[in-house]
Write an enzyme that holds these catalytic residues in place. Structure first.
Site, mmCIF file in Angstrom:
data_model
loop_
_atom_site.group_PDB
_atom_site.id
_atom_site.type_symbol
_atom_site.label_atom_id
_atom_site.label_comp_id
_atom_site.label_asym_id
_atom_site.label_seq_id
_atom_site.Cartn_x
_atom_site.Cartn_y
_atom_site.Cartn_z
ATOM 1 C CB CYS A 156 33.693 39.875 50.248
ATOM 2 S SG CYS A 156 32.368 38.608 49.353
HETATM 3 N N1 CO8 Z 1 29.556 25.351 33.452
HETATM 4 C C1 CO8 Z 1 30.335 25.570 32.052
HETATM 5 N N2 CO8 Z 1 30.503 26.548 31.312
HETATM 6 C C2 CO8 Z 1 30.044 27.753 32.064
HETATM 7 C C3 CO8 Z 1 29.578 27.774 33.406
HETATM 8 C C4 CO8 Z 1 29.411 26.673 34.164
HETATM 9 N N3 CO8 Z 1 28.941 26.567 35.230
HETATM 10 N N4 CO8 Z 1 29.580 29.108 33.584
HETATM 11 C C5 CO8 Z 1 29.853 29.932 32.825
HETATM 12 N N5 CO8 Z 1 30.118 29.030 31.738
HETATM 13 C C6 CO8 Z 1 30.723 29.448 30.374
HETATM 14 C C7 CO8 Z 1 30.452 30.972 29.721
HETATM 15 O O1 CO8 Z 1 29.078 31.007 29.241
HETATM 16 C C8 CO8 Z 1 31.436 31.121 28.889
HETATM 17 O O2 CO8 Z 1 31.268 30.836 27.618
HETATM 18 P P1 CO8 Z 1 31.549 31.456 26.582
HETATM 19 O O3 CO8 Z 1 32.874 31.897 26.562
HETATM 20 O O4 CO8 Z 1 30.778 30.795 25.006
HETATM 21 O O5 CO8 Z 1 30.837 32.848 26.562
HETATM 22 C C9 CO8 Z 1 32.593 30.726 29.486
HETATM 23 O O6 CO8 Z 1 32.306 29.727 30.422
HETATM 24 C C10 CO8 Z 1 33.678 31.673 30.345
HETATM 25 O O7 CO8 Z 1 32.768 31.974 31.191
HETATM 26 P P2 CO8 Z 1 33.161 33.637 32.210
HETATM 27 O O8 CO8 Z 1 34.001 34.430 31.348
HETATM 28 O O9 CO8 Z 1 32.167 34.097 32.991
HETATM 29 O O10 CO8 Z 1 34.131 32.440 33.256
HETATM 30 P P3 CO8 Z 1 35.526 33.157 33.976
HETATM 31 O O11 CO8 Z 1 36.628 32.671 33.743
HETATM 32 O O12 CO8 Z 1 35.376 34.778 34.278
HETATM 33 O O13 CO8 Z 1 35.256 32.605 35.355
HETATM 34 C C11 CO8 Z 1 33.951 33.460 37.640
HETATM 35 C C12 CO8 Z 1 33.835 32.925 36.144
HETATM 36 C C13 CO8 Z 1 34.545 32.285 38.304
HETATM 37 C C14 CO8 Z 1 32.736 34.088 38.036
HETATM 38 C C15 CO8 Z 1 34.969 34.620 37.436
HETATM 39 O O14 CO8 Z 1 34.845 35.648 36.726
HETATM 40 C C16 CO8 Z 1 35.443 35.193 38.942
HETATM 41 O O15 CO8 Z 1 35.684 34.305 39.847
HETATM 42 N N6 CO8 Z 1 35.199 36.409 39.019
HETATM 43 C C17 CO8 Z 1 35.313 37.398 40.311
HETATM 44 C C18 CO8 Z 1 34.409 36.802 41.361
HETATM 45 C C19 CO8 Z 1 34.443 37.615 42.684
HETATM 46 O O16 CO8 Z 1 35.522 37.706 43.076
HETATM 47 N N7 CO8 Z 1 33.525 37.880 42.905
HETATM 48 C C20 CO8 Z 1 33.552 38.587 44.317
HETATM 49 C C21 CO8 Z 1 32.005 38.425 44.751
HETATM 50 S S1 CO8 Z 1 31.778 37.840 46.512
HETATM 51 C C22 CO8 Z 1 31.614 39.388 47.233
HETATM 52 O O17 CO8 Z 1 31.655 40.291 47.207
HETATM 53 C C23 CO8 Z 1 30.425 39.119 48.497
HETATM 54 C C24 CO8 Z 1 29.103 39.291 47.941
HETATM 55 C C25 CO8 Z 1 27.902 39.028 48.872
HETATM 56 C C26 CO8 Z 1 27.879 37.198 48.975
HETATM 57 C C27 CO8 Z 1 26.880 36.944 48.337
HETATM 58 C C28 CO8 Z 1 26.476 35.381 48.647
HETATM 59 C C29 CO8 Z 1 25.440 34.699 47.909
#
Ligand code: CO8
Length: 372
Positions: A156
């Site tokens: 990224c």
């Molecule tokens: N629908 C419904 N519920 C869901 C879903 C879904 N799609 N997904 C997860 N849940 C549930 C989970 O199971 C969990 O349930 P429980 O509490 O019962 O366990 C609950 O929702 C909460 O889940 P999370 O704790 O995972 O949810 P978050 O609030 O943390 O949100 C995010 C998830 C959005 C992924 C968040 O953690 C986030 O944005 N994190 C940072 C992401 C980030 O910045 N990443 C950078 C990566 S990008 C990069 O560096 C480039 C890489 C190369 C590119 C690759 C391209 C493919």
């Protein structure tokens, strides 16, 4: 020594949009299908059923409403769940080069420049469609640029690290005019079958034209750039050229696509980025209050709100820290450049702003610019 400046940017927007609702319908159909196929194992308790995804969760957790993709039909086909991109012959332009060239032409057109005035092309992206020849060299040929070209990958942060490489060469005089190109086909390496991340990414290409300040009537002088990396496994993709040497060869393995520990990334990257920006500003003797705009990496709205608050010491107002992720999702290296492209024309000469990207590595890059 010369002063480098960003004199134009270009954005290529792919032809298809996928809304959260469309994505969730496809994912839930996939989940139902796999669950039906494994009904016995699920009933016996030896396999867990795949839960449904939801549009409400996606919007709340990320701020994303839709994303652009190069192919929609393959991604939304519950029996496939990845794009259907035509295999091109070696004599045709590659798909990354084609997207990159479109963004380059827009940037060159805005600056009133032609391809043959460019003497450096850097293709900086989070994945390359082939190992070699470099995509950048293909783009160089297609736009008729002179000089030389090379690819680089810092996930990224590729755009800001690419801007640093190009700006340093312009500063030193080894090149006069550079294009940093970020064609991101994230749909090709996102795991659309994983509920935790299937909504995160989108495709796009951006291009940033960097010239000597003295060669341009207006633009953004690059005051300084700061890049940093710190190793982490929390965002990882194990695909690579040694794949067929592995015991399970070309098997459909989860770690051949994007993987992340989203919560850990959230917790670890936020303080790293905020401290990085504040140190960068401090070293340049710039008070955060003097920044007219923050063009941040576009991964997650809550993340950007947090960084904006931490850097400015208050809630960002109006367009001080614009987001484009609601429309584009996370486009990896291209996100902060799209925000810059869309929200920089209104700045007045002397106004300061900061472009910042962050992600896998971990990596973070910040560029302080001044409008002229
Ligand atoms: N629908 C419904 N519920 C869901 C879903 C879904 N799609 N997904 C997860 N849940 C549930 C989970 O199971 C969990 O349930 P429980 O509490 O019962 O366990 C609950 O929702 C909460 O889940 P999370 O704790 O995972 O949810 P978050 O609030 O943390 O949100 C995010 C998830 C959005 C992924 C968040 O953690 C986030 O944005 N994190 C940072 C992401 C980030 O910045 N990443 C950078 C990566 S990008 C990069 O560096 C480039 C890489 C190369 C590119 C690759 C391209 C493919």
């Amino acid at each position: 020594m010369f002063t480098p400046a960003i004199t134009a940017t270009g954005v290529y927007v792919p032809p298809h949009t996928i809304t959260n609702d469309e994505l969730v319908v496809a994912f839930n159909a996939y989940a139902d299908r796999v669950n039906a196929e494994n009904a016995e194992a699920i009933a016996a308790g030896t396999l867990e059923a795949i839960p449904h995804s939801s549009s409400e969760f996606i919007l709340k957790a990320s701020g994303i409403e839709s994303r652009y993709v190069m192919d929609k039909e393959g991604v939304l086909d519950p029996a496939r769940m990845y794009p259907r991109l035509r295999q091109r012959s070696d004599d045709e332009p590659g798909i990354m080069a084609e997207m990159g060239v479109a963004a380059c032409k827009t940037a060159l057109g805005k600056a009133g420049r032609s391809g043959d005035e460019v003497d450096l092309v850097i293709c900086a992206a989070s994945n390359m469609e082939r190992a070699y020849p470099a995509i950048a060299v293909e783009i160089q040929k297609l736009i008729g640029a002179r000089g030389f070209a090379f690819d680089m990958n810092v996930a990224c942060s590729s755009a800001t690290f690419g801007i640093q490489a190009a700006a340093d060469m312009i500063r030193a005089g080894s090149v006069r005019r550079a294009l940093v190109v970020n064609p991101e086909i994230t749909s090709g390496h996102l795991e659309w079958r994983d509920r935790d991340c299937h909504f995160i990414f989108g495709d796009v290409a951006t291009a940033t034209l960097i010239e000597r300040r003295e060669d341009a009537a207006h633009g953004f002088e690059i005051r300084s750039i700061r890049c940093a990396t710190e190793f982490s496994n929390n965002i990882r993709n194990n695909n690579g050229f040694l794949r067929r040497n592995r015991p399970d060869g070309m098997a459909d393995r989860r770690d051949m696509q994007f993987m992340q520990e989203g919560r850990k990334v959230f917790k670890e990257v936020l303080p790293m980025v905020s401290a990085h920006i504040l140190h960068h500003l401090g070293d340049d003797g710039i008070d955060a209050g003097a920044l007219k705009r923050l063009w941040l990496h576009q991964a997650n709205k809550t993340m950007n709100d947090f960084i904006g608050r931490k850097v400015l010491g208050r809630d960002p107002e109006g367009n001080e820290q614009p987001n484009i992720l609601q429309e584009f999702a996370n486009t990896s290296s291209a996100g902060s450049i799209i925000a810059f492209d869309r929200f920089s024309d209104d700045l007045a000469p002397g106004d300061l702003g900061l472009i910042c990207s962050f992600g896998a590595g971990y990596s973070v890059g910040s560029v302080i610019v001044e409008r002229f």
